[in-house]
Design an enzyme around this catalytic site. Structure first.
Site, PDB file in Angstrom:
ATOM      1  N   TYR A 110       0.860  -1.184   0.000  1.00 20.77           N
ATOM      2  CA  TYR A 110       0.000   0.000   0.000  1.00 20.77           C
ATOM      3  C   TYR A 110       0.893   1.229   0.000  1.00 20.77           C
ATOM      4  O   TYR A 110       1.980   1.217   0.567  1.00 20.77           O
ATOM      5  CB  TYR A 110      -0.858   0.040   1.271  1.00 20.77           C
ATOM      6  CG  TYR A 110      -1.773  -1.137   1.443  1.00 20.77           C
ATOM      7  CD1 TYR A 110      -3.124  -1.030   1.160  1.00 20.77           C
ATOM      8  CD2 TYR A 110      -1.289  -2.360   1.910  1.00 20.77           C
ATOM      9  CE1 TYR A 110      -3.982  -2.110   1.337  1.00 20.77           C
ATOM     10  CE2 TYR A 110      -2.134  -3.445   2.086  1.00 20.77           C
ATOM     11  CZ  TYR A 110      -3.474  -3.312   1.796  1.00 20.77           C
ATOM     12  OH  TYR A 110      -4.311  -4.378   1.966  1.00 20.77           O
ATOM     13  N   HIS A 117      -7.244   0.193  -1.502  1.00 23.61           N
ATOM     14  CA  HIS A 117      -6.754  -1.153  -1.781  1.00 23.61           C
ATOM     15  C   HIS A 117      -5.264  -1.095  -2.086  1.00 23.61           C
ATOM     16  O   HIS A 117      -4.751  -0.086  -2.544  1.00 23.61           O
ATOM     17  CB  HIS A 117      -7.506  -1.748  -2.980  1.00 23.61           C
ATOM     18  CG  HIS A 117      -8.946  -2.019  -2.690  1.00 23.61           C
ATOM     19  ND1 HIS A 117      -9.346  -3.071  -1.916  1.00 23.61           N
ATOM     20  CD2 HIS A 117     -10.071  -1.359  -3.049  1.00 23.61           C
ATOM     21  CE1 HIS A 117     -10.666  -3.058  -1.820  1.00 23.61           C
ATOM     22  NE2 HIS A 117     -11.127  -2.031  -2.495  1.00 23.61           N
ATOM     23  N   LYS A 148      -4.348  -5.309  -9.315  1.00 23.01           N
ATOM     24  CA  LYS A 148      -3.088  -4.887  -8.714  1.00 23.01           C
ATOM     25  C   LYS A 148      -1.988  -5.009  -9.755  1.00 23.01           C
ATOM     26  O   LYS A 148      -2.133  -5.714 -10.748  1.00 23.01           O
ATOM     27  CB  LYS A 148      -2.758  -5.746  -7.494  1.00 23.01           C
ATOM     28  CG  LYS A 148      -3.780  -5.571  -6.378  1.00 23.01           C
ATOM     29  CD  LYS A 148      -3.509  -6.436  -5.208  1.00 23.01           C
ATOM     30  CE  LYS A 148      -4.592  -6.437  -4.165  1.00 23.01           C
ATOM     31  NZ  LYS A 148      -5.645  -5.505  -4.198  1.00 23.01           N
TER      32      LYS A 148
END
Length: 171
Positions: A110, A117, A148
């Site tokens: 993060y 997220h 991601k």
């Protein structure tokens, strides 16, 4: 200097029931996981915090040294050394680093907090590792599926870390 927070070793994790641990380490800096009022740290997280003098870890009442804790990590994971180097590098850069085992990677990362997220999945590999294109494809597919970015963290023999972002290219 503040007194280190006491944690107890439990298998492949360390835990503390102290509210101070939860407030300082989890609520403010996002270390570990809170379960039933206890803060649990992975051995990598515990080693990182111990190296910085933030915690001490007891095993059956005996305080472990950093080297003893690190050796326990090595016994449980033959890639503990290089995973620790990558974890330390990312944390030192200000990122929040959590486990990504459920995503088939080593870490999820993060930016500066956990309100959003995670952006990246990190796969830690030694420089001399041989792997197939299918290994990369599978990881990129999972990362893409959970929105991601896939990053390969390559650790060389001098313990330097180089990051490679891997992504799908559509023509």
């Amino acid at each position: 200097m503040k007194e280190p927070i006491e944690f107890k070793l439990s298998g492949d994790r360390a835990f503390s029931e102290r509210e101070k641990a939860i407030n300082q380490l989890y609520n403010r800096r996002y270390f570990g996981e809170v379960v039933n009022g206890k803060l649990f740290l992975s051995l990598i997280e515990a080693a990182y915090l111990m190296e910085r003098g933030k915690i001490k870890v007891l095993d059956g009442g005996k305080e472990l040294s950093f080297e003893e804790l690190f050796e326990l990590g090595r016994k449980k994971d033959d890639q503990f050394d290089i995973k620790y180097l990558v974890y330390k590098d990312l944390r030192d850069r200000g990122y929040i680093v959590k486990s990504a085992l459920k995503f088939g990677s080593h870490f999820r990362v993060y930016r500066r907090g956990m309100d959003e997220h995670s952006q990246w999945l990190i796969w830690v590999v030694p420089e001399n590792l041989r792997f197939s294109a299918n290994d990369i494809t599978a990881r990129v597919r999972v990362a893409h599926g959970v929105r991601k970015n896939m990053v390969m963290a390559v650790v060389d023999e001098d313990n330097d870390v180089v990051y490679y972002k891997i992504e799908w290219v559509k023509f």
